[in-house]
Design a protein around this motif. Structure first.
Motif, PDB file in Angstrom:
ATOM      1  N   PRO A 259     -17.579 -19.712  -6.124  1.00 59.29           N
ATOM      2  CA  PRO A 259     -18.513 -20.128  -5.074  1.00 59.29           C
ATOM      3  C   PRO A 259     -19.911 -19.585  -5.365  1.00 59.29           C
ATOM      4  CG  PRO A 259     -17.185 -18.302  -4.304  1.00 59.29           C
ATOM      5  CD  PRO A 259     -16.623 -18.691  -5.638  1.00 59.29           C
ATOM      6  N   TRP A 260     -20.924 -20.320  -4.948  1.00 61.81           N
ATOM      7  CA  TRP A 260     -22.290 -19.809  -5.050  1.00 61.81           C
ATOM      8  C   TRP A 260     -22.444 -18.669  -4.050  1.00 61.81           C
ATOM      9  CZ3 TRP A 260     -25.822 -19.471  -8.409  1.00 61.81           C
ATOM     10  CH2 TRP A 260     -27.151 -19.189  -8.072  1.00 61.81           C
ATOM     11  N   PHE A 261     -23.081 -17.597  -4.465  1.00 60.66           N
ATOM     12  CA  PHE A 261     -23.075 -16.367  -3.649  1.00 60.66           C
ATOM     13  C   PHE A 261     -23.722 -16.569  -2.284  1.00 60.66           C
ATOM     14  CE2 PHE A 261     -27.131 -16.217  -5.820  1.00 60.66           C
ATOM     15  CZ  PHE A 261     -27.993 -15.640  -4.902  1.00 60.66           C
ATOM     16  N   GLU A 262     -24.650 -17.507  -2.159  1.00 60.79           N
ATOM     17  CA  GLU A 262     -25.334 -17.717  -0.884  1.00 60.79           C
ATOM     18  C   GLU A 262     -24.481 -18.480   0.130  1.00 60.79           C
ATOM     19  OE1 GLU A 262     -29.949 -18.215  -1.297  1.00 60.79           O
ATOM     20  OE2 GLU A 262     -28.980 -19.391  -2.892  1.00 60.79           O
ATOM     21  N   SER A 263     -23.397 -19.086  -0.347  1.00 58.93           N
ATOM     22  CA  SER A 263     -22.607 -19.920   0.563  1.00 58.93           C
ATOM     23  C   SER A 263     -21.849 -19.085   1.594  1.00 58.93           C
ATOM     24  CB  SER A 263     -21.609 -20.769  -0.232  1.00 58.93           C
ATOM     25  OG  SER A 263     -20.546 -19.973  -0.737  1.00 58.93           O
ATOM     26  N   GLY A 264     -21.462 -17.874   1.216  1.00 53.40           N
ATOM     27  CA  GLY A 264     -20.700 -17.029   2.113  1.00 53.40           C
ATOM     28  C   GLY A 264     -19.220 -17.344   2.158  1.00 53.40           C
ATOM     29  N   TYR A 265     -18.744 -18.249   1.282  1.00 57.24           N
ATOM     30  CA  TYR A 265     -17.331 -18.620   1.273  1.00 57.24           C
ATOM     31  C   TYR A 265     -16.611 -17.968   0.102  1.00 57.24           C
ATOM     32  CZ  TYR A 265     -18.331 -22.071   4.868  1.00 57.24           C
ATOM     33  OH  TYR A 265     -18.691 -22.678   6.036  1.00 57.24           O
ATOM     34  N   GLU A 266     -15.300 -17.859   0.244  1.00 62.36           N
ATOM     35  CA  GLU A 266     -14.483 -17.220  -0.770  1.00 62.36           C
ATOM     36  C   GLU A 266     -14.200 -18.136  -1.960  1.00 62.36           C
ATOM     37  OE1 GLU A 266     -13.289 -14.025  -0.952  1.00 62.36           O
ATOM     38  OE2 GLU A 266     -14.706 -13.707   0.698  1.00 62.36           O
ATOM     39  N   THR A 267     -14.208 -19.436  -1.726  1.00 64.86           N
ATOM     40  CA  THR A 267     -13.913 -20.385  -2.808  1.00 64.86           C
ATOM     41  C   THR A 267     -14.982 -21.462  -2.861  1.00 64.86           C
ATOM     42  OG1 THR A 267     -12.589 -21.908  -1.456  1.00 64.86           O
ATOM     43  CG2 THR A 267     -11.437 -20.031  -2.461  1.00 64.86           C
ATOM     44  N   ALA A 268     -15.146 -22.038  -4.051  1.00 62.24           N
ATOM     45  CA  ALA A 268     -16.127 -23.109  -4.221  1.00 62.24           C
ATOM     46  C   ALA A 268     -15.768 -24.331  -3.387  1.00 62.24           C
ATOM     47  CB  ALA A 268     -16.213 -23.491  -5.700  1.00 62.24           C
ATOM     48  N   ALA A 269     -14.474 -24.588  -3.226  1.00 62.78           N
ATOM     49  CA  ALA A 269     -14.031 -25.777  -2.507  1.00 62.78           C
ATOM     50  C   ALA A 269     -14.367 -25.729  -1.018  1.00 62.78           C
ATOM     51  CB  ALA A 269     -12.526 -25.967  -2.681  1.00 62.78           C
ATOM     52  N   LEU A 274     -20.971 -28.579  -1.592  1.00 58.83           N
ATOM     53  CA  LEU A 274     -20.076 -29.223  -2.558  1.00 58.83           C
ATOM     54  C   LEU A 274     -19.199 -30.272  -1.874  1.00 58.83           C
ATOM     55  CD1 LEU A 274     -18.782 -26.457  -4.999  1.00 58.83           C
ATOM     56  CD2 LEU A 274     -20.232 -28.423  -5.517  1.00 58.83           C
ATOM     57  N   ILE A 275     -18.743 -29.958  -0.682  1.00 55.46           N
ATOM     58  CA  ILE A 275     -17.940 -30.930   0.065  1.00 55.46           C
ATOM     59  C   ILE A 275     -18.743 -32.206   0.309  1.00 55.46           C
ATOM     60  CG2 ILE A 275     -16.899 -31.392   2.321  1.00 55.46           C
ATOM     61  CD1 ILE A 275     -16.036 -28.428   2.359  1.00 55.46           C
ATOM     62  N   GLN A 276     -20.004 -32.050   0.669  1.00 59.86           N
ATOM     63  CA  GLN A 276     -20.866 -33.215   0.878  1.00 59.86           C
ATOM     64  C   GLN A 276     -20.992 -34.045  -0.394  1.00 59.86           C
ATOM     65  OE1 GLN A 276     -22.303 -34.359   3.612  1.00 59.86           O
ATOM     66  NE2 GLN A 276     -23.521 -35.983   2.644  1.00 59.86           N
ATOM     67  N   ARG A 277     -21.205 -33.358  -1.512  1.00 59.78           N
ATOM     68  CA  ARG A 277     -21.389 -34.095  -2.770  1.00 59.78           C
ATOM     69  C   ARG A 277     -20.100 -34.815  -3.174  1.00 59.78           C
ATOM     70  NH1 ARG A 277     -23.814 -37.525  -5.411  1.00 59.78           N
ATOM     71  NH2 ARG A 277     -24.376 -37.148  -7.598  1.00 59.78           N
ATOM     72  N   PHE A 278     -18.965 -34.166  -2.989  1.00 65.52           N
ATOM     73  CA  PHE A 278     -17.703 -34.833  -3.309  1.00 65.52           C
ATOM     74  C   PHE A 278     -17.476 -36.041  -2.394  1.00 65.52           C
ATOM     75  CE2 PHE A 278     -16.470 -31.301  -6.012  1.00 65.52           C
ATOM     76  CZ  PHE A 278     -15.651 -31.931  -6.952  1.00 65.52           C
ATOM     77  N   GLY A 279     -17.914 -35.930  -1.156  1.00 64.09           N
ATOM     78  CA  GLY A 279     -17.807 -37.081  -0.266  1.00 64.09           C
ATOM     79  C   GLY A 279     -18.633 -38.252  -0.753  1.00 64.09           C
ATOM     80  N   GLU A 280     -19.839 -37.960  -1.238  1.00 65.17           N
ATOM     81  CA  GLU A 280     -20.703 -39.019  -1.776  1.00 65.17           C
ATOM     82  C   GLU A 280     -20.074 -39.659  -3.009  1.00 65.17           C
ATOM     83  OE1 GLU A 280     -24.847 -36.782  -0.395  1.00 65.17           O
ATOM     84  OE2 GLU A 280     -24.182 -36.729  -2.492  1.00 65.17           O
ATOM     85  N   LEU A 281     -19.518 -38.832  -3.880  1.00 66.63           N
ATOM     86  CA  LEU A 281     -18.890 -39.361  -5.094  1.00 66.63           C
ATOM     87  C   LEU A 281     -17.635 -40.162  -4.759  1.00 66.63           C
ATOM     88  CD1 LEU A 281     -19.261 -36.244  -7.417  1.00 66.63           C
ATOM     89  CD2 LEU A 281     -20.716 -38.281  -7.342  1.00 66.63           C
ATOM     90  N   ALA A 282     -16.891 -39.700  -3.753  1.00 68.01           N
ATOM     91  CA  ALA A 282     -15.698 -40.434  -3.339  1.00 68.01           C
ATOM     92  C   ALA A 282     -16.068 -41.813  -2.808  1.00 68.01           C
ATOM     93  CB  ALA A 282     -14.931 -39.640  -2.284  1.00 68.01           C
ATOM     94  N   LEU A 283     -17.197 -41.914  -2.100  1.00 64.60           N
ATOM     95  CA  LEU A 283     -17.662 -43.216  -1.633  1.00 64.60           C
ATOM     96  C   LEU A 283     -17.944 -44.150  -2.807  1.00 64.60           C
ATOM     97  CD1 LEU A 283     -20.083 -42.384   1.337  1.00 64.60           C
ATOM     98  CD2 LEU A 283     -17.962 -43.704   1.439  1.00 64.60           C
ATOM     99  N   ALA A 335     -22.036 -36.145 -12.572  1.00 65.53           N
ATOM    100  CA  ALA A 335     -21.949 -35.195 -11.465  1.00 65.53           C
ATOM    101  C   ALA A 335     -20.812 -34.206 -11.646  1.00 65.53           C
ATOM    102  CB  ALA A 335     -21.771 -35.950 -10.148  1.00 65.53           C
ATOM    103  N   LEU A 336     -19.859 -34.518 -12.484  1.00 67.44           N
ATOM    104  CA  LEU A 336     -18.774 -33.579 -12.786  1.00 67.44           C
ATOM    105  C   LEU A 336     -19.337 -32.205 -13.158  1.00 67.44           C
ATOM    106  CD1 LEU A 336     -15.711 -34.394 -15.058  1.00 67.44           C
ATOM    107  CD2 LEU A 336     -16.850 -32.203 -15.164  1.00 67.44           C
ATOM    108  N   PHE A 337     -20.414 -32.190 -13.933  1.00 66.18           N
ATOM    109  CA  PHE A 337     -21.018 -30.922 -14.358  1.00 66.18           C
ATOM    110  C   PHE A 337     -21.827 -30.298 -13.221  1.00 66.18           C
ATOM    111  CE2 PHE A 337     -20.356 -33.596 -18.035  1.00 66.18           C
ATOM    112  CZ  PHE A 337     -19.616 -32.753 -18.840  1.00 66.18           C
ATOM    113  N   GLU A 338     -22.494 -31.136 -12.470  1.00 71.33           N
ATOM    114  CA  GLU A 338     -23.286 -30.654 -11.327  1.00 71.33           C
ATOM    115  C   GLU A 338     -22.424 -29.875 -10.336  1.00 71.33           C
ATOM    116  OE1 GLU A 338     -24.816 -32.800  -7.273  1.00 71.33           O
ATOM    117  OE2 GLU A 338     -24.923 -33.959  -9.140  1.00 71.33           O
ATOM    118  N   VAL A 339     -21.239 -30.389 -10.032  1.00 69.37           N
ATOM    119  CA  VAL A 339     -20.399 -29.744  -9.021  1.00 69.37           C
ATOM    120  C   VAL A 339     -19.540 -28.623  -9.605  1.00 69.37           C
ATOM    121  CG1 VAL A 339     -20.311 -31.804  -7.577  1.00 69.37           C
ATOM    122  CG2 VAL A 339     -18.532 -31.455  -9.298  1.00 69.37           C
ATOM    123  N   SER A 340     -19.332 -28.635 -10.914  1.00 67.62           N
ATOM    124  CA  SER A 340     -18.402 -27.678 -11.517  1.00 67.62           C
ATOM    125  C   SER A 340     -19.076 -26.400 -11.999  1.00 67.62           C
ATOM    126  CB  SER A 340     -17.657 -28.328 -12.682  1.00 67.62           C
ATOM    127  OG  SER A 340     -16.905 -29.436 -12.230  1.00 67.62           O
TER     128      SER A 340
END
Length: 390
Positions: A259-269, A274-283, A335-340
């Motif tokens: 996870p990016w340190f500023e997100s405050g979450y334990e996992t990247a997922a 990232l969730i927003q970007r995956f939603g856009e890619l899923a569309l 975008a695979l690289f952007e999100v990974s």
């Protein structure tokens, strides 16, 4: 022998899962998928468009497009190889004589593969075909020329060759792969679709009996679906690349990314960005699949009632699907690289194969001309031309 659409889809899904684990390694080593192609052939999947009256499953365009999408989601190179096979089965279906259809459909049902010798490099444009089919005194023909980008030829039993006869009209000559004077060279070195063996075919005074020559030019004298079907399979390959890249991106982020340190979450997922970007890619992925299915249904509808209007609608629907799927495949693979993250760029992981495959395959024919035909059709009611690429 595959008997129906459901069996064809089930077989394609099973093969995709079987081929997926080795796809990256084959690409990295440029290891041609001979064993995998033999496995695919042995299932009977390459015979599914043989007409029912000749003993085939005669599956719908909807089914065939999904077969290609599934295979391409696992290995885009492997999925590309039989694209021409189905295009030239369709040539026989449209313009083959009863005797030619009986003979060649039996060959396909028996596990024989068609390649292609169609495109030529260094000519004025794509349809400037200079390979010559010259009539001989004994009623046969002599075939001379050089073909490039001959996907499937290295693995083929028969190589359909696009050539001009003495009257300049286009014909397809079906030539045995071991014919004297025919040479297939594996000199394809593209950055993507590396294991298609899309090399060079040379023809030096190759003897072709008249029974193996089909008047392809007649295909374009009336309403036709030759281009729509061929382009539908290209669109399915792009949609499959998009699906494969998105699945690999999701797997990487959920199993390897930090996870990016500023997100405050334990996992990247869990990162909402990232969730927003995956939603856009899923569309994008879902829209590509939806347009593909719509196009395939249009082809099936036109087959049942073929006229100028239904043929135009099918071609336009396929053009939309192809243009969109190509851009979706490129965006998602990038975008695979952007999100990974940085680690995804390691060459040993070979995640860039999705982008390389998409970028290479989308160069087959320009999407900008498909957009032009879409605009002309919507604005002025202009039907697309009958040149086999729409």
């Amino acid at each position: 022998m595959i008997r129906d659409d459901a069996e064809a889809l089930r077989t394609a899904a099973e093969l995709a899962e079987e081929f997926r684990p080795g796809a990256s390694g084959r690409d990295a080593r440029r290891e041609l998928p001979r064993a995998e192609l033999d496995r695919l052939t042995a299932t009977g999947l390459l015979a599914v468009t043989v007409p029912a009256e000749h003993g085939g499953a005669d599956v719908s365009a909807v089914t065939l497009a999904e077969v290609f999408r599934l295979l391409a989601s696992a290995d885009a190179s492997l999925a590309q190889i039989p694209q021409s096979h189905f295009a030239y089965v369709n040539v026989l279906r449209q313009q083959g004589s009863p005797e030619q259809r009986a003979f060649f459909f039996a060959e396909v049902l028996g596990g024989r593969r068609f390649g292609n010798a169609q495109s030529e490099a260094g000519t004025k444009h794509l349809q400037d075909i200079r390979t010559r089919l010259v009539a001989a005194d004994d009623g046969s023909y002599r075939l001379t020329g050089v073909k490039n980008y001959s996907t499937g030829a290295l693995f083929a039993d028969w190589i359909p060759v696009l050539a001009r006869a003495d009257d300049e009209l286009l014909h397809v000559a079906y030539v045995p792969a071991d014919a004297p004077g025919l040479t297939v060279t594996d000199d394809w070195d593209g950055m993507g679709q590396r294991t298609t063996a899309s090399g060079t075919v040379e023809l030096a005074d190759v003897v072709v009996p008249a029974a193996h020559v089909v008047p392809h030019h007649l295909t374009f004298t009336g309403p036709q679906l030759h281009g729509a079907l061929a382009q539908l399979l290209h669109a399915a390959i792009d949609a499959g690349i998009a699906a494969g890249a998105l699945a690999e991106a999701a797997d990487f982020v959920t199993t390897r990314s930090r996870p990016w340190f500023e997100s405050g979450y334990e996992t990247a997922a869990e990162d909402p960005l990232l969730i927003q970007r995956f939603g856009e890619l899923a569309l994008r992925h879902r829209a590509a699949d939806a347009l593909l299915a719509t196009a395939a249904r249009a082809v099936d509808a036109a087959r049942g009632d073929l006229d100028d209007d239904s043929a135009a609608e099918a071609s336009i629907a396929v053009a939309a699907a192809k243009a969109y799927a190509g851009s979706a495949a490129l965006e998602i693979a990038d975008a695979l690289f952007e999100v990974s993250g940085t680690r995804a760029a390691l060459d040993g992981l070979n995640l860039h194969r999705h982008w390389r495959d998409a970028r290479t395959h989308t160069l087959h024919d320009p999407a900008r001309w498909k957009i032009q035909h879409l605009g002309r059709y919507v604005l002025n009611g202009t039907r697309p031309p009958r040149h086999g690429l729409l």
